[in-house]
Design a protein around this motif. Structure first.
Motif, PDB file in Angstrom:
ATOM      1  N   LEU B  54      11.987 -14.384  -7.359  1.00 50.36           N
ATOM      2  CA  LEU B  54      12.057 -13.802  -8.752  1.00 50.36           C
ATOM      3  C   LEU B  54      10.910 -14.478  -9.386  1.00 50.36           C
ATOM      4  CD1 LEU B  54      13.745 -11.626 -10.283  1.00 50.36           C
ATOM      5  CD2 LEU B  54      14.918 -13.478 -11.297  1.00 50.36           C
ATOM      6  N   GLN B  55      10.148 -13.888  -9.853  1.00 48.94           N
ATOM      7  CA  GLN B  55       9.008 -14.474 -10.811  1.00 48.94           C
ATOM      8  C   GLN B  55       9.741 -15.069 -12.158  1.00 48.94           C
ATOM      9  OE1 GLN B  55       6.158 -14.572  -8.948  1.00 48.94           O
ATOM     10  NE2 GLN B  55       4.756 -13.969 -10.554  1.00 48.94           N
ATOM     11  N   SER B  56       8.786 -16.188 -12.395  1.00 48.96           N
ATOM     12  CA  SER B  56       9.543 -16.845 -13.643  1.00 48.96           C
ATOM     13  C   SER B  56       9.239 -16.064 -14.839  1.00 48.96           C
ATOM     14  CB  SER B  56       8.511 -18.221 -13.993  1.00 48.96           C
ATOM     15  OG  SER B  56       7.356 -17.886 -14.059  1.00 48.96           O
ATOM     16  N   GLU B  57      10.466 -16.237 -15.722  1.00 43.45           N
ATOM     17  CA  GLU B  57      10.451 -15.132 -16.976  1.00 43.45           C
ATOM     18  C   GLU B  57      10.966 -13.857 -16.533  1.00 43.45           C
ATOM     19  OE1 GLU B  57       6.600 -17.495 -19.306  1.00 43.45           O
ATOM     20  OE2 GLU B  57       6.838 -15.233 -19.224  1.00 43.45           O
ATOM     21  N   VAL B  58      11.213 -13.703 -15.202  1.00 46.49           N
ATOM     22  CA  VAL B  58      12.100 -12.302 -15.132  1.00 46.49           C
ATOM     23  C   VAL B  58      13.545 -12.721 -15.202  1.00 46.49           C
ATOM     24  CG1 VAL B  58      12.454 -10.457 -13.304  1.00 46.49           C
ATOM     25  CG2 VAL B  58      10.281 -11.499 -13.581  1.00 46.49           C
ATOM     26  N   PRO B  59      14.179 -11.823 -15.830  1.00 47.90           N
ATOM     27  CA  PRO B  59      15.649 -12.141 -15.887  1.00 47.90           C
ATOM     28  C   PRO B  59      16.397 -12.096 -14.641  1.00 47.90           C
ATOM     29  CG  PRO B  59      14.717 -10.487 -17.474  1.00 47.90           C
ATOM     30  CD  PRO B  59      13.624 -10.503 -16.678  1.00 47.90           C
ATOM     31  N   SER B  60      17.435 -12.872 -14.578  1.00 48.09           N
ATOM     32  CA  SER B  60      18.150 -13.142 -13.203  1.00 48.09           C
ATOM     33  C   SER B  60      19.069 -11.849 -12.640  1.00 48.09           C
ATOM     34  CB  SER B  60      18.860 -14.374 -13.402  1.00 48.09           C
ATOM     35  OG  SER B  60      19.749 -14.286 -14.464  1.00 48.09           O
ATOM     36  N   ARG B  61      19.054 -10.608 -13.700  1.00 39.77           N
ATOM     37  CA  ARG B  61      19.717  -9.611 -13.447  1.00 39.77           C
ATOM     38  C   ARG B  61      19.019  -8.949 -12.496  1.00 39.77           C
ATOM     39  NH1 ARG B  61      17.977  -8.823 -18.752  1.00 39.77           N
ATOM     40  NH2 ARG B  61      16.458  -7.171 -18.980  1.00 39.77           N
ATOM     41  N   PHE B  62      17.558  -9.255 -12.187  1.00 37.69           N
ATOM     42  CA  PHE B  62      16.742  -8.589 -11.248  1.00 37.69           C
ATOM     43  C   PHE B  62      17.018  -9.353 -10.061  1.00 37.69           C
ATOM     44  CE2 PHE B  62      14.488  -5.349 -13.301  1.00 37.69           C
ATOM     45  CZ  PHE B  62      14.574  -5.825 -14.660  1.00 37.69           C
ATOM     46  N   GLY B  63      17.292  -8.642  -8.493  1.00 36.24           N
ATOM     47  CA  GLY B  63      17.015  -9.437  -7.584  1.00 36.24           C
ATOM     48  C   GLY B  63      16.491  -8.592  -6.542  1.00 36.24           C
ATOM     49  N   GLY B  64      15.964  -9.076  -5.396  1.00 42.45           N
ATOM     50  CA  GLY B  64      15.406  -8.372  -4.178  1.00 42.45           C
ATOM     51  C   GLY B  64      16.069  -8.873  -2.764  1.00 42.45           C
ATOM     52  N   SER B  65      16.124  -7.987  -1.953  1.00 46.38           N
ATOM     53  CA  SER B  65      16.446  -8.495  -0.566  1.00 46.38           C
ATOM     54  C   SER B  65      16.141  -7.642   0.458  1.00 46.38           C
ATOM     55  CB  SER B  65      18.149  -8.210  -0.606  1.00 46.38           C
ATOM     56  OG  SER B  65      18.530  -6.881  -0.704  1.00 46.38           O
ATOM     57  N   GLY B  66      16.317  -8.017   1.599  1.00 48.63           N
ATOM     58  CA  GLY B  66      15.610  -7.324   2.626  1.00 48.63           C
ATOM     59  C   GLY B  66      14.437  -8.017   3.559  1.00 48.63           C
ATOM     60  N   SER B  67      14.469  -7.697   4.631  1.00 44.92           N
ATOM     61  CA  SER B  67      13.164  -8.029   5.632  1.00 44.92           C
ATOM     62  C   SER B  67      13.065  -7.105   6.694  1.00 44.92           C
ATOM     63  CB  SER B  67      13.474  -9.492   6.064  1.00 44.92           C
ATOM     64  OG  SER B  67      14.710  -9.424   7.219  1.00 44.92           O
ATOM     65  N   GLY B  68      12.126  -7.224   7.310  1.00 47.47           N
ATOM     66  CA  GLY B  68      11.545  -6.392   8.347  1.00 47.47           C
ATOM     67  C   GLY B  68      11.038  -4.906   7.925  1.00 47.47           C
ATOM     68  N   THR B  69      12.135  -4.023   7.875  1.00 45.66           N
ATOM     69  CA  THR B  69      11.456  -2.901   7.330  1.00 45.66           C
ATOM     70  C   THR B  69      12.237  -2.420   5.939  1.00 45.66           C
ATOM     71  OG1 THR B  69      13.040  -1.487   8.865  1.00 45.66           O
ATOM     72  CG2 THR B  69      10.845  -2.016   9.603  1.00 45.66           C
ATOM     73  N   ASP B  70      13.501  -2.799   5.966  1.00 42.57           N
ATOM     74  CA  ASP B  70      14.359  -2.196   4.716  1.00 42.57           C
ATOM     75  C   ASP B  70      14.678  -3.350   3.720  1.00 42.57           C
ATOM     76  OD1 ASP B  70      15.997  -0.806   7.374  1.00 42.57           O
ATOM     77  OD2 ASP B  70      14.953   0.512   5.498  1.00 42.57           O
ATOM     78  N   PHE B  71      14.205  -2.835   2.436  1.00 46.15           N
ATOM     79  CA  PHE B  71      14.201  -3.621   1.143  1.00 46.15           C
ATOM     80  C   PHE B  71      15.157  -3.055   0.117  1.00 46.15           C
ATOM     81  CE2 PHE B  71      11.294  -6.848   3.283  1.00 46.15           C
ATOM     82  CZ  PHE B  71      10.761  -5.902   3.911  1.00 46.15           C
ATOM     83  N   THR B  72      15.686  -3.964  -0.688  1.00 42.51           N
ATOM     84  CA  THR B  72      16.293  -3.443  -1.860  1.00 42.51           C
ATOM     85  C   THR B  72      15.801  -4.066  -3.191  1.00 42.51           C
ATOM     86  OG1 THR B  72      18.174  -2.700  -0.483  1.00 42.51           O
ATOM     87  CG2 THR B  72      18.450  -2.677  -2.872  1.00 42.51           C
ATOM     88  N   LEU B  73      15.688  -3.452  -4.408  1.00 40.53           N
ATOM     89  CA  LEU B  73      15.748  -4.029  -5.508  1.00 40.53           C
ATOM     90  C   LEU B  73      17.051  -3.772  -6.344  1.00 40.53           C
ATOM     91  CD1 LEU B  73      13.897  -5.354  -7.941  1.00 40.53           C
ATOM     92  CD2 LEU B  73      13.232  -3.155  -8.498  1.00 40.53           C
TER      93      LEU B  73
END
Lengths: 121, 106
Positions: B54-73
């Motif tokens: 997460l970039q600084s100043e981006v609220p913690s309600r945002f999250g990212g996951s995944g690796s390889g070919t599949d990712f989720t925001l």
């Protein structure tokens, strides 16, 4: 604080060259961590990566634009430029200059406000 | 070129909801995946780098996951200011392609 500002003609005639310049402040074009990038967005469409310049003159650009694209830099003025030859209506878009930060695996962290270029006679 | 497919293309939700936006690459891109938010008439804003940072100043309600070919925001507890268009971008191989975008609407 890094700031980027695009400038150039807002109207280009078909078959002519689209030319834009990006003035950078708060960061140096000669920094090896930064890839100075051009992105465009056609009206109502998504983002398209055009290319970048880095490491004092090395460039990479999208094959889809073939040999029409030239990205260059003037380190004395801390600015970089985009030239797109043989412009067509399909090149009408908002053009953004952006910093790509290689330390984060190339993420686009600072963006110019964007400049709309219309290709029309 | 690496193709990046983002879905859904549009999503309707309400304030307080939890939503997920998916991004799939046509080949493995390890974790070289970034997420951006764009509001009308504005330049995109970087939210997440390397799939989950997460970039600084981006609220913690945002999250990212995944690796390889599949990712989720994921956005948990939607706020009014979150209604925007979201893009993923692979930065593994040039050309650094973007997903088609997901418009998040009220």
């Amino acid at each position: 604080q890094v700031q980027l500002q695009e400038s150039g003609p807002g109207l280009v005639k078909p078959s002519q060259t689209l030319s834009l310049t990006c003035a950078v402040s708060g960061a140096s074009l000669t920094s090896g961590d930064n890839y100075w990038t051009w992105i465009r967005q056609q009206p109502g469409k998504g983002l398209e990566w055009i290319g970048y310049i880095y490491d004092n003159g090395r460039t990479s650009h999208s094959p889809s634009l073939k040999s029409r694209v030239t990205i260059s830099a003037d380190t004395s003025k801390n600015q970089f430029s985009l030239r797109l030859n043989s412009a067509t209506a399909a090149d009408s878009a908002v053009y953004y200059c952006v910093r790509g930060l290689i330390l984060t695996g190339y993420s686009l962290d600072y963006w110019g406000q964007g400049t709309l270029v219309t290709v029309s006679s | 070129d690496i193709q990046v497919t983002q879905f859904p293309s549009s999503l309707s939700a309400s304030v307080g909801d939890r939503v997920a936006i998916a991004c799939r690459a046509s080949q493995t891109i390890r974790n070289f995946l970034n997420w951006y938010q764009q509001k009308p008439g504005k330049a995109p804003k970087l939210l997440i780098t390397a799939a989950s940072n997460l970039q600084s100043e981006v609220p913690s309600r945002f999250g990212g996951s995944g690796s390889g070919t599949d990712f989720t925001l994921t956005i948990s507890g939607l706020q009014p200011e979150d209604f925007a268009t979201y893009y993923c971008q692979q930065s593994y191989f040039t050309p650094y392609t973007f997903g088609q975008g997901t418009k998040l609407q009220i």
